[in-house]
Enzyme design. Structure first.
Site, PDB file in Angstrom:
ATOM      1  N   GLU A 158       0.795  -1.232   0.000  1.00 56.29           N
ATOM      2  CA  GLU A 158       0.000   0.000   0.000  1.00 56.29           C
ATOM      3  C   GLU A 158       0.830   1.287   0.000  1.00 56.29           C
ATOM      4  OE1 GLU A 158      -2.681  -0.462   3.317  1.00 56.29           O
ATOM      5  OE2 GLU A 158      -3.787  -2.057   2.327  1.00 56.29           O
ATOM      6  N   GLU A 263      -5.811 -10.876  -1.799  1.00 48.70           N
ATOM      7  CA  GLU A 263      -6.589 -10.822  -0.555  1.00 48.70           C
ATOM      8  C   GLU A 263      -8.084 -10.783  -0.883  1.00 48.70           C
ATOM      9  OE1 GLU A 263      -5.310  -7.584   1.993  1.00 48.70           O
ATOM     10  OE2 GLU A 263      -3.214  -7.860   1.464  1.00 48.70           O
TER      11      GLU A 263
HETATM   12  C1  GLA Z   1      -4.926  -4.931   4.064  1.00 50.84           C
HETATM   13  C2  GLA Z   1      -3.722  -5.748   4.482  1.00 50.84           C
HETATM   14  C3  GLA Z   1      -4.114  -7.094   5.028  1.00 50.84           C
HETATM   15  C4  GLA Z   1      -5.274  -6.997   5.972  1.00 50.84           C
HETATM   16  C5  GLA Z   1      -6.404  -6.300   5.304  1.00 50.84           C
HETATM   17  C6  GLA Z   1      -7.582  -6.252   6.220  1.00 50.84           C
HETATM   18  O1  GLA Z   1      -5.463  -5.320   2.892  1.00 50.84           O
HETATM   19  O2  GLA Z   1      -2.813  -5.950   3.437  1.00 50.84           O
HETATM   20  O3  GLA Z   1      -3.050  -7.645   5.720  1.00 50.84           O
HETATM   21  O4  GLA Z   1      -4.897  -6.318   7.133  1.00 50.84           O
HETATM   22  O5  GLA Z   1      -5.986  -4.991   4.975  1.00 50.84           O
HETATM   23  O6  GLA Z   1      -7.745  -7.412   6.934  1.00 50.84           O
END
Ligand code: GLA
Length: 372
Positions: A158, A263
């Site tokens: 991020e 994710e």
């Molecule tokens: C972000 C992070 C993850 C997790 C999500 C929420 O995407 O990369 O590790 O913390 O937020 O669960």
């Protein structure tokens, strides 16, 4: 990584075997074997085998695992001279037991990182050299411990804003824009063979996908190898538009690096961002509107969710650059989306329900694998 079943004559026998092995259901990892790894993020109970029904699903359906939390800086390196490796050791052992593709998440992120990392003593901001040294020693210690065993690392998480500008995190503010290059250099030093990934959300947005491409190409121009770009894929029924996602995947794949869906979850609940904090906290009507299915997801919504999952997976199969699709959890009960962006909701974003049963979305994903 992919071991395709080449001989079509064997297919019917394999299918029967797969279904017998999974209680009559095909296994996700097997139906997608020729396409990409199918991953899941694991919580501590799952890593420790304290959730046997989840363990059975993990073993049967997933060919890759990512730790939901335990390798983030805060849990793994809570104090300057203290690392906590026991849970991560068990996580890696679990992946090795089942011959899985093991992912480490994440080395450099602004969240879930203790405050001391950015300080030179209480209250005094750290300088560039100190923070770089901390980054290097953290990466060397954590990546080095699992060298050759953790196959891929989310090196930086991020770093970009949705408009494509650099996110002004403490890493950026203290070190400068080259902190990303440094993180990749240190990770490469620590394990030259690991797959090194840049990971972010909303990479389906054109400005952000373009920025990720500039980032990867900029690093390459400086001699830094990035192996993959990860779109987190925290999605919903109404976003991303499938056309936007298709264009973004094309743009990301054009870099020549692998593309990962890292994710994935798809929320069927209304988006609470339009309401203010006070509405959410004190207005019962608003709360009910935002948590409309506290007991069960109605069939009509299950079907919408299934259709979404189906279209996403059909799209993923179009891209040979996609090497892994990881779901952010195994069952709905475990999902972070029950607590975020507002607490106390009952969400249904994954492929298995709270009783560990496959949902219509699971069937849609299986169907997507079988389409020509
Ligand atoms: C972000 C992070 C993850 C997790 C999500 C929420 O995407 O990369 O590790 O913390 O937020 O669960």
């Amino acid at each position: 990584m992919r071991a395709p079943l080449q001989d079509a004559a064997w297919m019917p026998f394999c299918l029967v075997w797969m279904m017998m092995a999974c209680g009559g259901r095909p296994a996700l990892k097997q139906v997608y074997e020729k396409d990409f790894f199918i991953g899941a993020a694991l919580n501590l109970d799952q890593i420790d085998g304290k959730d046997p029904k989840a363990s059975a699903l993990i073993e049967t359906h997933f060919s890759s695992i990512t730790p939901e939390n335990i390798l983030k800086w805060e849990p793994v390196h809570p104090e300057p001279d203290r690392y906590v490796f026991e849970p991560a050791d068990r996580f890696v052992a679990l992946g090795e037991k089942y011959g899985m593709h093991i992912v480490g998440h994440t080395l450099v992120w602004h969240a879930q990182t203790p405050r001391w990392v950015f300080e030179d003593g209480p209250g005094k901001p750290a300088g560039r050299e100190l923070l770089l040294e901390r980054m290097r020693s953290h990466i060397r210690t954590v990546v080095g411990r699992y060298k050759g065993r953790i196959h891929a690392w989310d090196v930086v998480n991020e770093a970009l804003e949705d408009d494509g500008s650099m996110r002004k995190t403490p890493w950026f503010n203290i070190i400068g824009g080259d902190y990303i290059r440094k993180a990749f250099e240190f990770a490469r030093e620590a394990d030259p063979d690991a797959e090194l990934i840049y990971n972010d959300y909303n990479l389906w947005k054109p400005e952000k996908a373009a920025a990720a491409v500039r980032l990867i190409e900029g690093l390459r121009a400086e001699g830094i190898r990035v192996d993959g770009v990860g779109e987190q894929a925290h999605w919903a029924l109404d976003y991303p538009p499938i056309g936007d996602l298709d264009s973004a995947l094309k743009v990301l794949a054009s870099t020549g690096v692998k593309v990962m869906i890292t994710e994935m979850d798809v929320s069927p609940l209304p988006n609470p961002w339009n309401y203010t904090g006070a509405d959410i906290m004190f207005n019962v009507e608003v709360q009910e509107k935002l948590n409309p299915y506290p007991k069960a997801l109605p069939d009509s919504m299950q079907q919408k969710l299934a259709a979404r999952y189906g279209e996403f997976f059909s799209l993923f199969r179009k891209y040979s650059a996609i090497s892994r699709v990881t779901l952010w959890g195994v069952t709905d009960g475990q999902s972070w989306l029950n607590h975020w962006p507002m607490r106390g909701r009952t969400n249904y974003p994954l492929l298995f329900d709270r009783n560990y049963e496959p949902k219509p979305a699971f069937n849609a994903v299986i169907r997507a694998a079988k389409k020509p």
